[in-house]
Scaffold this active site. Structure first.
Site, PDB file in Angstrom:
ATOM      1  N   TRP A 191      -3.067  -3.283  -0.258  1.00 56.79           N
ATOM      2  CA  TRP A 191      -3.041  -2.638  -1.583  1.00 56.79           C
ATOM      3  C   TRP A 191      -3.355  -1.129  -1.432  1.00 56.79           C
ATOM      4  CZ3 TRP A 191      -7.905  -2.123  -5.227  1.00 56.79           C
ATOM      5  CH2 TRP A 191      -7.763  -1.578  -6.297  1.00 56.79           C
ATOM      6  N   TYR A 201       2.452  -1.890  -4.683  1.00 54.70           N
ATOM      7  CA  TYR A 201       1.419  -1.206  -3.915  1.00 54.70           C
ATOM      8  C   TYR A 201       2.434   0.026  -3.291  1.00 54.70           C
ATOM      9  CZ  TYR A 201      -1.580  -4.928  -4.360  1.00 54.70           C
ATOM     10  OH  TYR A 201      -2.479  -6.128  -4.971  1.00 54.70           O
ATOM     11  N   SER A 203      -2.596 -13.347 -11.379  1.00 53.20           N
ATOM     12  CA  SER A 203      -3.658 -12.388 -10.961  1.00 53.20           C
ATOM     13  C   SER A 203      -4.367 -11.635 -12.126  1.00 53.20           C
ATOM     14  CB  SER A 203      -3.185 -11.125  -9.950  1.00 53.20           C
ATOM     15  OG  SER A 203      -3.985 -10.356  -9.657  1.00 53.20           O
ATOM     16  N   SER A 229     -11.189  -7.542  -3.615  1.00 50.19           N
ATOM     17  CA  SER A 229     -12.384  -6.639  -3.540  1.00 50.19           C
ATOM     18  C   SER A 229     -13.682  -7.197  -3.418  1.00 50.19           C
ATOM     19  CB  SER A 229     -12.476  -5.725  -4.859  1.00 50.19           C
ATOM     20  OG  SER A 229     -13.013  -4.622  -4.800  1.00 50.19           O
ATOM     21  N   PRO A 230     -13.871  -8.248  -2.336  1.00 50.02           N
ATOM     22  CA  PRO A 230     -15.141  -8.925  -2.237  1.00 50.02           C
ATOM     23  C   PRO A 230     -16.287  -7.968  -1.823  1.00 50.02           C
ATOM     24  CG  PRO A 230     -13.706  -9.235  -0.307  1.00 50.02           C
ATOM     25  CD  PRO A 230     -12.761  -8.594  -1.283  1.00 50.02           C
TER      26      PRO A 230
END
Length: 333
Positions: free
Chosen positions: A21, A54, A151, A206-207
C-alpha cells in the site's frame, strides 16, 4: 509459513500476506521493493495484496514486475477497485463501467491473466449494489477473477450483498479486508459475527497499527527519520491518531510481554490478530527485507489466555471498538 482457508472457500492463503500500500512506487525505491518481495517469497509467503489506487497505480506495476517469472499457480494475487484512478467521473466507484475498466488495467499492470481475489475497496452508495455484484460475477464467469471480496464494509452492507447474491445466483463474497489490530477492534462486535456465520474470512491490514505497535515511536521523543510518521506521501496522515504520548507509553509496556515469549513487538502484534479464528491472513508491508523476515515469524504462534488478558489490561482505554468507525464515503471521492 502456515496456511489457512479463506472463509469457507476452497482457497488456502498464507497466514502472513505481503501488501504494498504505502511502499511500492511511493515510499521506497524499486530495488528495495523488489528485494522485499523476494524476501517474502523466500519466507514462504504466497499471498500478495495490492490495489489499483496504490501509489497512483504504480504499486501494481512494481508488484507485477516483482512476480514476473514466478509460477503463477503458486501465488495468490489480490487487488481492489473503487478509489479514483483517473480524472473522469467514471474513473472511480463500483459502476459496471469502472469495475470492468479497472480489472483490465490491473491485469495489464500485474502482468497476469487473472487475479485470485478482486475486492470492492469501499461501499459505493452511488451505484446499485446489484450492478456491482453482477459485474463481479461476470468477471468470475470470464475467468478474470476467481473469488470476490470487500474491504472496509460494514456488517449490514455485507449482509445486503449476500442476500442479493443468493437471490440472483451470483458468486458470494468470500472475504472481508478490514483494519484490525490490538488498538483497532471495530470489526469484533458486528462484522466478525456476520462473517463467521456466512463463511467469510478476514484478511486484515495494519496489524501493527502503522508501525506504532513495534514500539519504535517513543513518548516525548522525535519521530524516527524515514518512518511512516515522517512520510509526506500519505503515511503520516494515517498514523497521526496513534502518536499520543499516553498511548505510546502504554505500547512500551507491551515490550516485556513480547520479551517473555521470545517475540519482537511486531511479531506479538501480528500473532495477536491471528488468534482470531475468523482471520485468514494478516497483511504486512515493508521497506526493508529484514522487516519481512521478522514479521513472518508470527506465523503459527499461539498466545494463551493469560497473555491476551495482559495485553488488554495494558491497552484498555486506548482500544477503539466502535463499529460505526467503519465508514465508506457517502459520495465517490
Amino acid at each position: 509459513m502456515e496456511f489457512r482457508r479463506l472463509g469457507r472457500s476452497g482457497l488456502k492463503i498464507s497466514e502472513i500476506s505481503y501488501g504494498n500500500w504505502l511502499t511500492h512506487g511511493s515510499q521506497v525505491e524499486e530495488d528495495a521493493a523488489l528485494a522485499c518481495v523476494e524476501a517474502a517469497l523466500d519466507e514462504g509467503i504466497t499471498t500478495f495484496d495490492t490495489a489499483d489506487v496504490y501509489a497512483g497505480t504504480r504499486a501494481e506495476e512494481v508488484l507485477g514486475r516483482a512476480l514476473t517469472g514466478r509460477r503463477r499457480e503458486g501465488l495468490e494475487i489480490f487487488t481492489k477497485v473503487y478509489f479514483p484512478t483517473g480524472p473522469g467521473q467514471n474513473d472511480r466507484g463500483l459502476s459496471r463501467k469502472h469495475v470492468f475498466e479497472s480489472i483490465h488495467a490491473s491485469l495489464r499492470r500485474l502482468k497476469t491473466d487473472y487475479v485470485d481475489l478482486y475486492q470492492a475497496h469501499r461501499f459505493d452508495y452511488e451505484t446499485p449494489l446489484e450492478e456491482t455484484l453482477r459485474a463481479f460475477d461476470d468477471l468470475v464467469r470470464q475467468g478474470k477473477v476467481l473469488y470476490v471480496g470487500v474491504s472496509e464494509w460494514r456488517a449490514d452492507e455485507i449482509e445486503r450483498a449476500l442476500r442479493i447474491a443468493d437471490e440472483m445466483g451470483f458468486d458470494r463474497i468470500v472475504s472481508s479486508q478490514p483494519q484490525y489490530s490490538m488498538l483497532w477492534r471495530v470489526i469484533e462486535s458486528e462484522v466478525v459475527p456476520v462473517c463467521e456465520r456466512e463463511g467469510i474470512g478476514q484478511i486484515v491490514w495494519s496489524p501493527i497499527a502503522q508501525g506504532v505497535l513495534t514500539g519504535k515511536y517513543k513518548p516525548g521523543q522525535p519521530r524516527p527519520e524515514g518512518s511512516r510518521a515522517t512520510d509526506d506521501k500519505g503515511g503520516s496522515d494515517m498514523i497521526g491518531r496513534y502518536l499520543d504520548d499516553d498511548l505510546l507509553t502504554r505500547v512500551q509496556e507491551l515490550r516485556p510481554i513480547a520479551g517473555d515469549l521470545g517475540l519482537s513487538m511486531a511479531q506479538l502484534a501480528i500473532a495477536w490478530v491471528l488468534q482470531n479464528p475468523n482471520v485468514a491472513s494478516a497483511i504486512v508491508g515493508a521497506s526493508r527485507p529484514e522487516q519481512v523476515r521478522d514479521n513472518v515469524k508470527a506465523a503459527g504462534v499461539r498466545l494463551d489466555a493469560d497473555v491476551l488478558k495482559k495485553i488488554d489490561d495494558v491497552l484498555g482505554p486506548f482500544v477503539e471498538r466502535d463499529p460505526s468507525r467503519t465508514i465508506s464515503p457517502s459520495t465517490r471521492p
